[in-house]
Design a protein around this motif. Structure first.
Motif, PDB file in Angstrom:
ATOM      1  N   GLY A 170       5.522  11.427  -9.833  1.00  0.00           N
ATOM      2  CA  GLY A 170       4.231  11.961 -10.248  1.00  0.00           C
ATOM      3  C   GLY A 170       3.109  10.947 -10.264  1.00  0.00           C
ATOM      4  N   VAL A 171       3.344   9.750  -9.747  1.00  0.00           N
ATOM      5  CA  VAL A 171       2.276   8.748  -9.658  1.00  0.00           C
ATOM      6  C   VAL A 171       1.669   8.843  -8.266  1.00  0.00           C
ATOM      7  N   GLY A 172       0.407   9.181  -8.199  1.00  0.00           N
ATOM      8  CA  GLY A 172      -0.221   9.400  -6.892  1.00  0.00           C
ATOM      9  C   GLY A 172      -0.697   8.098  -6.289  1.00  0.00           C
ATOM     10  N   HIS A 173       0.234   7.238  -5.917  1.00  0.00           N
ATOM     11  CA  HIS A 173      -0.136   5.915  -5.409  1.00  0.00           C
ATOM     12  C   HIS A 173       0.271   5.825  -3.958  1.00  0.00           C
ATOM     13  N   ASP A 174      -0.709   5.912  -3.074  1.00  0.00           N
ATOM     14  CA  ASP A 174      -0.443   5.799  -1.649  1.00  0.00           C
ATOM     15  C   ASP A 174      -1.441   4.799  -1.096  1.00  0.00           C
ATOM     16  N   LEU A 175      -0.934   3.726  -0.478  1.00  0.00           N
ATOM     17  CA  LEU A 175      -1.843   2.671  -0.029  1.00  0.00           C
ATOM     18  C   LEU A 175      -2.811   3.174   1.031  1.00  0.00           C
ATOM     19  N   ARG A 176      -2.441   4.236   1.725  1.00  0.00           N
ATOM     20  CA  ARG A 176      -3.377   4.765   2.709  1.00  0.00           C
ATOM     21  C   ARG A 176      -4.649   5.235   2.027  1.00  0.00           C
ATOM     22  N   LYS A 177      -4.522   5.683   0.767  1.00  0.00           N
ATOM     23  CA  LYS A 177      -5.706   6.067  -0.011  1.00  0.00           C
ATOM     24  C   LYS A 177      -6.226   4.899  -0.838  1.00  0.00           C
ATOM     25  N   VAL A 178      -5.310   4.138  -1.452  1.00  0.00           N
ATOM     26  CA  VAL A 178      -5.724   3.121  -2.420  1.00  0.00           C
ATOM     27  C   VAL A 178      -6.383   1.946  -1.710  1.00  0.00           C
ATOM     28  N   ASP A 179      -5.712   1.389  -0.705  1.00  0.00           N
ATOM     29  CA  ASP A 179      -6.256   0.242   0.012  1.00  0.00           C
ATOM     30  C   ASP A 179      -7.213   0.661   1.119  1.00  0.00           C
ATOM     31  N   ALA A 180      -7.078   1.902   1.570  1.00  0.00           N
ATOM     32  CA  ALA A 180      -7.929   2.407   2.646  1.00  0.00           C
ATOM     33  C   ALA A 180      -7.958   1.464   3.831  1.00  0.00           C
ATOM     34  N   TYR A 181      -6.796   0.952   4.212  1.00  0.00           N
ATOM     35  CA  TYR A 181      -6.740   0.048   5.351  1.00  0.00           C
ATOM     36  C   TYR A 181      -6.832   0.859   6.643  1.00  0.00           C
ATOM     37  N   GLY A 182      -7.036   0.163   7.732  1.00  0.00           N
ATOM     38  CA  GLY A 182      -7.179   0.860   9.010  1.00  0.00           C
ATOM     39  C   GLY A 182      -8.365   1.803   8.944  1.00  0.00           C
ATOM     40  N   LEU A 183      -8.206   2.964   9.547  1.00  0.00           N
ATOM     41  CA  LEU A 183      -9.284   3.946   9.480  1.00  0.00           C
ATOM     42  C   LEU A 183      -8.839   5.183   8.701  1.00  0.00           C
ATOM     43  N   TYR A 184      -7.870   4.995   7.792  1.00  0.00           N
ATOM     44  CA  TYR A 184      -7.350   6.156   7.070  1.00  0.00           C
ATOM     45  C   TYR A 184      -8.411   6.929   6.295  1.00  0.00           C
ATOM     46  N   PRO A 185      -9.478   6.289   5.758  1.00  0.00           N
ATOM     47  CA  PRO A 185     -10.467   7.101   5.039  1.00  0.00           C
ATOM     48  C   PRO A 185     -11.093   8.186   5.906  1.00  0.00           C
ATOM     49  N   ARG A 186     -11.059   8.030   7.233  1.00  0.00           N
ATOM     50  CA  ARG A 186     -11.650   9.055   8.091  1.00  0.00           C
ATOM     51  C   ARG A 186     -10.807  10.309   8.189  1.00  0.00           C
ATOM     52  N   PHE A 187      -9.574  10.216   7.749  1.00  0.00           N
ATOM     53  CA  PHE A 187      -8.657  11.324   7.998  1.00  0.00           C
ATOM     54  C   PHE A 187      -8.521  12.182   6.763  1.00  0.00           C
ATOM     55  N   ASP A 188      -8.308  13.435   7.020  1.00  0.00           N
ATOM     56  CA  ASP A 188      -8.205  14.409   5.953  1.00  0.00           C
ATOM     57  C   ASP A 188      -6.726  14.689   5.726  1.00  0.00           C
ATOM     58  N   PHE A 189      -6.198  14.157   4.640  1.00  0.00           N
ATOM     59  CA  PHE A 189      -4.799  14.447   4.325  1.00  0.00           C
ATOM     60  C   PHE A 189      -4.603  14.341   2.819  1.00  0.00           C
ATOM     61  N   ARG A 190      -3.536  14.928   2.345  1.00  0.00           N
ATOM     62  CA  ARG A 190      -3.260  14.915   0.911  1.00  0.00           C
ATOM     63  C   ARG A 190      -2.040  14.043   0.649  1.00  0.00           C
ATOM     64  N   VAL A 191      -1.935  13.576  -0.593  1.00  0.00           N
ATOM     65  CA  VAL A 191      -0.782  12.775  -0.981  1.00  0.00           C
ATOM     66  C   VAL A 191       0.084  13.639  -1.898  1.00  0.00           C
ATOM     67  N   PRO A 192       1.223  14.107  -1.394  1.00  0.00           N
ATOM     68  CA  PRO A 192       2.067  14.946  -2.258  1.00  0.00           C
ATOM     69  C   PRO A 192       2.694  14.123  -3.377  1.00  0.00           C
ATOM     70  N   ILE A 193       2.724  14.676  -4.562  1.00  0.00           N
ATOM     71  CA  ILE A 193       3.404  14.001  -5.668  1.00  0.00           C
ATOM     72  C   ILE A 193       4.389  14.968  -6.310  1.00  0.00           C
ATOM     73  N   GLY A 194       5.429  14.391  -6.895  1.00  0.00           N
ATOM     74  CA  GLY A 194       6.478  15.207  -7.495  1.00  0.00           C
ATOM     75  C   GLY A 194       6.225  15.423  -8.969  1.00  0.00           C
ATOM     76  N   ALA A 195       7.094  16.182  -9.601  1.00  0.00           N
ATOM     77  CA  ALA A 195       6.933  16.490 -11.009  1.00  0.00           C
ATOM     78  C   ALA A 195       8.094  15.990 -11.848  1.00  0.00           C
ATOM     79  N   HIS A 196       9.274  15.872 -11.275  1.00  0.00           N
ATOM     80  CA  HIS A 196      10.442  15.552 -12.087  1.00  0.00           C
ATOM     81  C   HIS A 196      11.021  14.179 -11.794  1.00  0.00           C
TER      82      HIS A 196
END
Lengths: 218, 389, 214
Positions: free
Chosen positions: B246-272
């Motif tokens: 359940g921790v929404g930590h994805d370096l593609r979003k957090v560090d925004a390296y490369g050109l990932y900020p240009r892309f539209d995607f979600r980061v799935p997180i779990g619950a259990h």
């Protein structure tokens, strides 16, 4: 996020008497680091983890670095008065000095909660032979557990306060610290088809020049 | 959300009663591995059992310790690139990228736009084959022998064909370079990649129809190997294992390296944070990767693929150090490099995600049976080349 | 019939007889034919090459066409040890132990550069420079990693080798020779290296003259 200097000033205010130095990184990445003295290192690490403006809850990477003694030649310009009474001369003096040898442990800290980092902290041992103790940060960040064991295994840094300090990658009876710069590995590659550099030097030991067999006469 | 103020890192290793105990019966010590079909390579676990319940589990590493770091310090910067392929040998493209990123930080190189797109395409394709392969192996561990793994490898071969067409090698691509990529994509390659990506959701649907609602699979995985987000963060876990808690930590979003900020995607997180969540996260991530791939293949710009400043042979970065990291398929793969101005790195350190993710293996397995430990280990997704380096 | 006697019938004649429904063969031929077409490998992966080994057993390459799809997890049931990847010094005793646990007749394929010589990791302090220092290797498959086709080719070569084996005489395989107990010493972990670092009965460094001092 605060700069390394700001963090150091806040830490010095919180822990008076602690040894905290900023180690500047001359490279382009500009990831400067904080060198922590051993006595306060764990308390400071705990503070960095729990401080509300830093919240460095993730210790991402732990690694050792070996710094053996290195001879450095400083060139200093010295003004020497001319004994004959003329104008003083400027001469270059070369001073040799040895940098102290030590092992260093580098921690890269990030904050998952506040999404910033890295804050790089370092601890150093006294030397490379008998004063190799640094405090373990495993009680602060669990992620150090295996990585500090690895540093112990490959570099020979002894982490005081580590719950389970054993060799991790090499076997238990192994005596050397292979990632140190002066490690000599067992000489067990006898031959290579295209030896060069160090391998050629080793091949020469194993294959002393034998006189070539006489060419069969046609 | 996260632990703060707690005095010490959480340790759940409770004290274990003595192995020989006449009153309660002896404990059984089982050595699983290094040769064991379920340990995904030469990994070893020393398991202590009380009846069928695991009361202690100590991982033993090093059976594939191939001295990457020492070899990396004895070779040039470029010379280490093929070695990074062999770290996590299912994901050579992301390893290459992480290493290239660290050297780029050290040497101040900036890859051109087209190269960044190519990197994203290859990294997401890698994520697809890693996750589908992992699920196949996980099913193998649950006793569902064969079918899902064969499906996964069928898809994997298609992606490997693309990698081979591009880099000349199926697995060990050695493709990324400091400041760009080695060879350019051809329009035909892009077409076949597009066909593969468009057909991939059908495979995922087929896969999910087989597994996601499967009663036996749910019974084996739901509630097994639960992990709390506090422990996950403190133990340095990254990647799908962390996000499943359940921790929404994805370096593609957090560090925004490369050109990932240009892309539209979600980061799935779990619950259990259990094994089923770890499975589900990977399925959802593959669906998001397909989204990223479709955007990248649609918008792929023309242009050069190398930074004109880049110098591959005889690269001597200025003295200094850099830590570069990316979100690999297994978690945060990072490289820490110290340069002293010479052609070889003074220190070459790999931050291996699957090694650090194993920190909590014992905590996850305590109280479960050996059969569950096998599934939990499978769901963490380790590759021994990276664990032991 | 002595095995090395010239066959009384030519192959063409035998094929003709077979078309007529008459099968003529020798015990050794039948025995080797059966053995060579059901080589069961040990389910044993070491490193990168293991992934290609798995790929070879999957749908596209389908090792089942050659009778070797039955990967056995237990060495007691396996005929073939595919050393698929880097053998580290920490792993080498276990590999030798597994080899000793396999029943004869058994065969060994060194798959990939690392298993042959240490490969790209040859200069590593913890890497064994070739598994043939401790156990006899029948087939070497170069590559890093070898493609699944290369593994299949290696398997076919192994089948040819098995078919050519004689069941008696001095050329008979290891397990049929009376004075061979077919176990190999397992190295111990030493303070700096394995002890011994190689099995001299199996492997000796090649005798070479240095080209630079010719």
């Amino acid at each position: 996020m605060e700069t390394a200097e700001q963090i150091r000033d806040r830490l010095l205010a919180r822990f008076p008497g602690a040894e905290i130095t900023v180690v500047t990184n001359p490279g382009l990445s500009a990831q400067h680091s904080l060198l922590l003295g051993s006595p306060h290192a764990r308390a400071i690490a705990q503070f960095l983890r729990d401080d509300p403006t830093l919240r460095l809850d993730q210790c991402s990477n732990v690694t050792g670095v070996d710094w053996p003694e290195k001879e450095i030649i400083d060139t200093v310009k010295v003004t020497v008065p001319d004994p004959a009474g003329g104008p003083p001369k400027v001469i270059e003096q070369k001073n040799k000095r040895l940098t102290p040898a030590y092992l260093e442990v580098v921690y890269h800290l990030y904050s998952i909660a506040l999404r910033h980092g890295p804050v790089v902290i370092r601890t150093r041992t006294g030397n490379r032979s008998d004063q190799v103790d640094v405090p373990s940060l495993t009680p602060v960040w669990r992620s150090c557990e295996f990585q500090e064991r690895e540093v112990f295994d490959l570099f020979g840094v002894s982490f005081s306060g580590h719950p389970d300090l054993r060799r991790i990658l090499m076997w238990d009876g192994f005596k050397d610290y292979p990632m140190r710069k002066d490690y000599v590995d067992p000489d067990d590659y006898e031959w290579e088809p295209t030896p060069h550099d160090e391998v050629l030097a080793r091949a020469k030991v194993h294959y002393p020049a034998t006189p070539a067999a006489p060419e069969p006469k046609a | 959300m996260l632990a703060s103020g707690s005095a010490a890192a959480p340790f759940s290793s409770a004290s274990v009663r003595p192995v020989h105990d006449e009153f309660h019966g002896d404990l059984l010590e089982v050595s699983m591995g290094p040769h064991h079909p379920s340990t995904h390579g030469v990994f070893r676990m020393m398991v202590t059992l009380d009846g069928e319940t695991i009361v202690r589990l100590k991982p033993v590493f090093g059976y594939l310790h191939r001295n990457h770091e020492k070899l990396g310090e004895n070779t040039t910067y470029l010379g280490s690139m093929p070695y990074t392929d062999r770290l996590d040998y299912l994901c050579s493209m992301t390893n290459n990228w992480a290493y290239a990123l660290a050297v780029e930080k050290l040497a101040g190189l900036v890859p051109p736009e087209r190269a960044e797109y190519i990197r994203i395409i290859l990294a997401e394709l890698t994520r697809l084959i890693n996750h589908s392969g992992l699920i196949g192996f996980l099913m193998q561990d649950t006793g569902c022998s064969g079918t899902p793994l064969m499906y996964a490898f069928r898809e994997r071969e298609k992606v490997l064909d693309l990698f081979e067409a591009l880099s000349g090698s199926r697995m060990m691509c050695n493709y990324q370079r400091f400041g760009g990529c080695r060879v350019d994509l051809t329009p035909a390659w892009v077409d076949s990649a597009r066909r593969l990506v468009d057909a991939f959701p059908r495979f995922l649907d087929e896969f999910e129809a087989l597994l996601t609602g499967n009663e036996i699979f749910m019974a084996r995985t739901q509630g097994v190997g639960r992990l709390s987000p506090e422990l996950a963060v403190n133990a340095g876990l990254t990647g799908p294992v962390l996000r499943a808690t359940g921790v929404g930590h994805d370096l593609r979003k957090v560090d925004a390296y490369g050109l990932y900020p240009r892309f539209d995607f979600r980061v799935p997180i779990g619950a259990h944070g259990d094994t089923y969540d770890r499975y589900m996260i990977r399925v959802l991530e593959m669906r998001e990767s397909v989204q990223i791939l479709q955007q990248a293949l649609r918008d792929l710009p023309a242009g050069p693929i190398m930074d004109p400043k880049a110098k591959l042979r005889g690269l001597r970065p200025k003295a200094g150090e850099a830590y570069g990291r990316i979100e690999g398929a297994k978690g945060e793969i990072g490289f820490f490099l110290i340069s002293d101005g010479s052609p070889n790195p003074y220190r070459y350190r790999i931050r291996p995600p699957s090694f650090i993710n194993l920190t909590v293996l014992e905590d996850l397995c305590l109280g479960h049976t050996v059969a569950d430990a096998v599934i939990i280990l499978g769901s963490i997704d380790i590759v021994l080349g990276e664990v032991d380096r | 019939m002595p095995e090395d006697a010239a066959p009384a019938l030519t192959t063409a004649e035998r094929d003709e007889l077979r078309r007529q429904g008459i099968l003529l063969t020798s015990i050794s031929e039948l025995y080797n034919w059966g053995r060579s077409n059901s080589v069961w490998p040990l389910n044993f992966g070491l490193a990168c090459c293991a992934i290609e080994m798995i790929a070879a057993s999957m749908a596209r390459f389908d090792i089942a066409r050659f009778g070797s799809e039955v990967f056995r997890p237990s060495p007691r049931q396996a005929d073939l040890l595919i050393v698929s990847g880097t053998v580290t010094k920490k792993m080498a005793p276990q590999v030798v132990r597994l080899w000793n646990q396999m029943p004869e007749p058994k065969y060994c394929i060194a798959m990939g550069a690392c298993a042959i010589s240490g490969g790209p990791f040859k200069q590593g302090y913890n890497v064994l420079k070739g598994i043939d220092r401790f156990i006899p290797v029948d087939i070497y498959i170069p590559g890093c990693p070898p493609r699944p086709e290369a593994l299949l080719h290696g398997l076919v070569e192994l089948q040819k080798k098995i078919r050519g084996e004689k069941l008696s005489g001095p050329g008979a395989p290891r397990h049929l020779q009376p004075d061979n107990d077919c176990t190999y010493p397992v190295p111990e972990f030493g303070e700096h290296d394995l002890e011994p670092p190689r099995n001299p009965a199996v492997w000796q460094p090649p005798i070479l003259t240095r080209p630079d001092k010719a």
